[in-house]
Design a protein around this motif. Structure first.
Motif, mmCIF file in Angstrom:
data_model
loop_
_atom_site.group_PDB
_atom_site.id
_atom_site.type_symbol
_atom_site.label_atom_id
_atom_site.label_comp_id
_atom_site.label_asym_id
_atom_site.label_seq_id
_atom_site.Cartn_x
_atom_site.Cartn_y
_atom_site.Cartn_z
ATOM 1 N N PRO A 320 0.825 -1.236 0.000
ATOM 2 C CA PRO A 320 0.000 0.000 0.000
ATOM 3 C C PRO A 320 0.847 1.270 0.000
ATOM 4 N N LEU A 321 2.016 1.226 0.656
ATOM 5 C CA LEU A 321 2.880 2.407 0.663
ATOM 6 C C LEU A 321 3.366 2.742 -0.744
ATOM 7 N N VAL A 324 0.435 4.263 -2.803
ATOM 8 C CA VAL A 324 0.226 5.666 -2.418
ATOM 9 C C VAL A 324 1.364 6.531 -2.965
ATOM 10 N N TYR A 327 1.154 7.330 -6.792
ATOM 11 C CA TYR A 327 0.225 8.402 -7.158
ATOM 12 C C TYR A 327 0.684 9.759 -6.611
ATOM 13 N N LEU A 328 1.202 9.759 -5.387
ATOM 14 C CA LEU A 328 1.608 11.015 -4.772
ATOM 15 C C LEU A 328 2.718 11.693 -5.579
ATOM 16 N N SER A 354 0.536 8.475 -13.608
ATOM 17 C CA SER A 354 0.808 7.520 -12.532
ATOM 18 C C SER A 354 0.725 6.073 -13.009
ATOM 19 N N THR A 388 -2.091 0.375 -10.810
ATOM 20 C CA THR A 388 -2.043 1.707 -11.437
ATOM 21 C C THR A 388 -2.476 1.677 -12.896
#
Length: 635
Positions: A320-321, A324, A327-328, A354, A388
């Motif tokens: 999950p990191l 995230v 996308y970030l 992304s 993604t």
């Protein structure tokens, strides 16, 4: 043969490659990229699933390596030098913002690298990643292979917005490819002069390009290439494969990653044959996506280690990191787009950029081979790619407003007489984007002041050189019509437009019938007044009603050629297509071939269909097939 190599694993993979596209196209609610289906199919039959296919099968290993190289080769083939040459403003018809698309692309990638390094350093500090440098490159990748089709489906490739996203994706792909190659040399040999070999292979690329460019312009060699290009031995195809292997072998001998060699080989072929719909590109696509590349993606799924993810708390935390972070990084670096576009398009650009697929999997495979990451981290990165590349195009289509008016494709008419003027006026009245040019310095001069009646202002053309035609914008046209008075100038104009610029559709008036063959040899559609008159008389004699229907439609009835762009039409049989009233599809063209439409003929995105319909129904047909629903007219 007993004791020989087993073909069972290869047969399983090939059958999956056949079945996956058929299954994914049936899922209408969510558009799943075929490559995602291929990876998932590989997971099901591989070491994390039924174990029907061995992860160490020698045939699959070899063919997967070839597929990997072919994928990078086709990625290079997507390089559009005209977009880079013109600062990304390729016939878009829009006013650029504060920054050019090139500056936006480079700037967003620099910000991407900075953000990715910061996040990678944090992941390294908490013990989830071993090497922040390589993870920086992994997180900096994007997927040109997904960005380009998404923009094409929305007809954004010729807008300033679409070209800015395209250039950002191209920059990320190309720069990341070079940086990964430098990293591999650094990781293997340390900080040595060998890192400069990347410059050597780039120099080889430019040297090959200049030599091939000169050979193309040398009349005897040009004639030779034309003859062998039409031969049954598929010389262009063999030449493209040879170019690819030259760069792959050269990269390997220099100790550079083969992905850079394959990418540069594809880029060189793209420069030498810039036509997006050329037969060579179609053949390479068929060869790559028809066999080698599906084997690579299915093998990625076969090697996917789900147990390594589930068995490690660190890797489970990392997944999950990484999603995230993926996308970030792009959303923050994409804020640069706000200088040119509104907030919705700014966030849309960040979301679409992304999407990651081919290159992130390639970078992860290299990292795994170098021992920089574990099998679990590699599987986590593959999961990031799957998420993604599936979610990003869907979010982009939701965020960015649809129905944006896209200017029609540009048609350039070049001629000094009343015929050129009349054609340009008629095209303009049919709401086509037309540019009328005349050859400066001739006795006849401009085609007449009457051009202003249709809002056209004839533009002088300094000569029929490549530079003057590029300055005119002729190299960004979809169609160029050559109507010059003498065949020498006319043919030269066609050669530059078709061969040097790669204009897809070139039409020319042939003043002397004896010169017809010279035009057809370079892929130009010739129109001879004498031949046209004889053909018209022949058709009026043998097929009077059909000819009258096609050449002089009755009042209130139109014939139009439309491109299938609406996703809902993809895979739809014609008998299920709800055409209004008496509208009829009379011809279907796909990949350069004409198909007789029948009730069970299924439409595909990119098909060009010729439609006969009443004027009041044609706009409804256009909206149905192309998705352009904001421009329906009545009456």
């Amino acid at each position: 043969m007993e004791g020989g190599t087993s073909y069972l694993s290869l047969l399983t993979v090939v059958l999956l490659a056949l079945l996956v596209p058929a299954l994914t196209t049936q899922i209408r609610a969510i558009r799943i990229p075929i490559v995602v289906g291929e990876i998932v199919a590989g997971i099901i039959v591989g070491q994390s699933g039924l174990r029907l296919v061995s992860a160490h099968d020698p045939w699959l290993t070899m063919l997967s390596t070839l597929g990997f190289s072919f994928l990078m080769f086709l990625a290079g083939l997507e390089l559009d030098i005209d977009v880079l040459r013109n600062g990304g403003q390729q016939g878009s018809g829009e006013k650029p913002g504060r920054l050019s698309p090139v500056i936006l692309g480079i700037g967003s990638f620099v910000l991407t690298l900075g953000m990715a390094f910061g996040i990678s350093s944090t992941l390294t500090a908490i013990g989830l990643v071993r090497d922040p440098l390589l993870m920086t490159l992994v997180l900096s990748t994007t997927s040109l292979g997904l960005v380009l089709p998404t923009l094409k489906e929305r007809r954004e490739t010729r807008t300033v917005y679409g070209q800015a996203i395209l250039l950002a994706s191209l920059t990320a792909d190309f720069a990341t490819m070079i940086l990964i190659s430098i990293y591999v040399i650094f990781h293997t040999n340390g900080l040595t002069l060998q890192m400069l070999v990347v410059l050597v292979i780039l120099a080889l690329f430019f040297a090959f390009y200049r030599l091939a460019q000169r050979a193309q312009r040398h009349p005897p060699l040009e004639s030779f290439f034309r003859r062998v290009g039409s031969a049954a031995s598929h010389i262009p195809m063999r030449g493209a494969m040879a170019i690819s292997l030259v760069f792959i072998a050269f990269a390997q001998q220099l100790g550079v990653e083969v992905i850079l060699g394959a990418f540069l080989g594809g880029a060189l072929v793209a420069l030498l044959d810039p036509r997006e719909s050329s037969p060579l590109r179609e053949q390479l696509d068929v060869m790559g996506f028809g066999f080698f590349i599906p084997i690579f993606f299915i093998t990625v799924g076969v090697n996917f280690d789900l147990r390594a993810i589930l068995g490690s708390r660190q890797v489970l935390t990392l997944v999950p990191l990484l999603i995230v972070a993926a996308y970030l990084i792009k959303l923050v670096s994409g804020l640069l787009f706000r200088l040119n576009f509104d907030w919705r398009r700014t966030f849309g650009a960040g979301i679409l950029l992304s999407s990651r697929l081919s290159l992130i999997i390639a970078a992860s495979a290299i990292a795994l081979e170098l021992g920089v990451i574990t099998s679990g981290v590699n599987s986590a990165i593959i999961l990031v790619a799957l998420v993604t590349c599936t979610v990003s195009p869907l979010l982009f289509n939701r965020i960015v407003p649809s129905g944006t008016e896209t200017p029609p494709e540009l048609t350039v008419v070049v001629g000094n007489d009343a015929e050129a003027l009349a054609l340009a006026e008629r095209l303009a009245r049919r709401e086509q984007r037309v540019k009328l040019a005349y050859l400066d310095g001739t006795a006849s001069g401009a085609p007449g002041a009457g051009a202003s009646r249709a809002g056209l202002q004839p533009v002088p053309l300094a000569g029929v050189s490549e530079d003057s035609i590029r300055a005119l914008g002729g190299c960004q046209a979809h169609t160029l019509v050559a109507l010059l008075g003498d065949d020498t100038s006319n043919l030269r104009l066609c050669q530059v437009a078709r061969v040097s610029c790669g204009v897809p559709n070139v039409v020319a008036r042939v003043n002397k019938p004896a010169n017809l063959e010279a035009y057809t040899a370079i892929g130009v559609v010739p129109v001879s007044a004498w031949e046209s008159e004889i053909s018209a008389l022949e058709n009026l004699t043998l097929n009077p009603n059909i000819y009258k229907l096609l050449s002089t439609p009755a009042a209130g009835r139109e014939i139009s050629e439309l491109e299938v762009m609406d996703l809902s039409c993809n895979g739809t049989p014609l008998h299920e297509l709800r055409l209004p009233g008496a509208a009829l599809i009379i011809v279907l063209q796909r990949a350069g071939e004409f198909i007789v439409p029948r009730g069970n003929t299924r439409l595909e995105l990119g098909d060009r269909v010729t439609v006969l319909a009443n004027s009041s129904e044609m706009e409804e047909v256009r909206a149905l097939l192309t998705g352009e629903r904001g421009n329906v007219q009545t009456g």
